[in-house]
Write a protein that holds these residues in place. Structure first.
Motif, mmCIF file in Angstrom:
data_model
loop_
_atom_site.group_PDB
_atom_site.id
_atom_site.type_symbol
_atom_site.label_atom_id
_atom_site.label_comp_id
_atom_site.label_asym_id
_atom_site.label_seq_id
_atom_site.Cartn_x
_atom_site.Cartn_y
_atom_site.Cartn_z
ATOM 1 N N SER A 41 -2.942 -0.374 0.197
ATOM 2 C CA SER A 41 -2.960 0.931 -0.451
ATOM 3 C C SER A 41 -3.116 2.007 0.625
ATOM 4 O O SER A 41 -3.383 1.703 1.799
ATOM 5 N N VAL A 42 -2.972 3.247 0.232
ATOM 6 C CA VAL A 42 -3.128 4.349 1.180
ATOM 7 C C VAL A 42 -4.513 4.317 1.814
ATOM 8 O O VAL A 42 -4.679 4.508 3.021
ATOM 9 N N ASN A 43 -5.527 4.059 1.011
ATOM 10 C CA ASN A 43 -6.899 4.040 1.517
ATOM 11 C C ASN A 43 -7.179 2.859 2.441
ATOM 12 O O ASN A 43 -8.119 2.900 3.235
ATOM 13 N N GLU A 44 -6.370 1.799 2.318
ATOM 14 C CA GLU A 44 -6.563 0.614 3.162
ATOM 15 C C GLU A 44 -5.835 0.713 4.500
ATOM 16 O O GLU A 44 -6.070 -0.092 5.393
ATOM 17 N N GLN A 45 -4.941 1.690 4.622
ATOM 18 C CA GLN A 45 -4.216 1.858 5.877
ATOM 19 C C GLN A 45 -5.177 2.268 6.990
ATOM 20 O O GLN A 45 -6.093 3.056 6.762
#
Length: 249
Positions: A41-45
């Motif tokens: 996800s975006v937050n996991e990048q």
């Protein structure tokens, strides 16, 4: 050696003295025909701003090294390595790494492996575009006001940024992901990853420091992928598929 580098850099810089401004990045189109979604996800990048250094300033010694490699790359363009660099610019990543992997990477030949590497490819693409838009470094062929090796697509490349190298970052993620599935091909995959990355310098689309940063970026993406449940589940399916492929030989 230092004197030669400085002289070479000065000569290169004389090729263009006009100021060049970079435009907003145009995203590459993912080439996976299975429409494989990303794993992260975006937050996991990974946050590029926390681990990547600023690219070399044009008045620094590090930039002299970049300029030296730019000139070196131009000398390779009429060689077999130059032909390989031009091919890598345009061919799909799956095709570029098939020989090193030891089999054809395609949705028909190995759908589970293809889903794995293409999903990781999309994650590498997303991470790289965020990095490029953050640093906004002008590409070398634009800075030096010269055509790149693959000049017919220069107008598109001018609209995107240089640091870190997207091709190189995605290539490293591809190579490292495949090595998790095909450990016996690790050496060949890493060697191909190195060639693939340095070919970006030969093309004139990236500086040496761009491709060096791409390996750091790729490792950051891989660290996140290796802690992602969806990636690990797909990795298990890919390994099973590869074992079945070997059993049929």
């Amino acid at each position: 050696m230092k004197t030669n580098m400085i002289s070479l850099t000065a000569a290169a810089l004389m090729l263009c003295t006009m100021e060049v401004s970079a435009q907003q990045t145009v995203a590459d189109k993912p080439h996976n025909t299975l429409k494989t979604p990303p794993f992260l996800s975006v937050n996991e990048q990974p946050n590029h701003a926390k681990y990547l250094a600023q690219p070399p300033a044009t008045d620094s010694m590090a930039f002299m090294t970049d300029a030296y490699y730019y000139q070196w790359g131009k000398q390779q363009r009429t060689t077999a390595r130059g032909e390989q660099a031009a091919a890598d610019e345009e061919q799909r990543t799956s095709k570029a790494f098939s020989d090193a992997a030891g089999f054809v990477i395609s949705p028909d030949e190995c759908p589970e492996i293809f889903k794995l590497v293409e999903g990781a490819w999309v994650d590498a693409l997303t991470a790289n575009l965020r990095s490029k838009n953050y640093f906004k470094r002008v590409r070398p062929f634009v800075y030096f006001c010269e055509p790149s090796l693959v000049s017919r697509t220069d107008s598109f490349a001018r609209k995107s940024f240089s640091y870190p190298s997207g091709h190189a970052s995605r290539g490293w993620v591809y190579a490292l992901t495949l090595a998790l599935v095909v450990p016996d091909s690790t050496e060949a995959l890493i060697r191909r990853g190195q060639e693939y990355a340095l070919n970006r310098v030969i093309c004139g689309r990236h500086y040496k420091s761009d491709v060096d940063a791409s390996l750091i970026e790729a490792n950051a993406v891989m660290c996140r992928l290796l802690s992602n449940e969806a990636f690990l589940a797909q990795l298990s399916r890919a390994r099973k598929e590869y074992a079945e492929m070997r059993g049929k030989k």
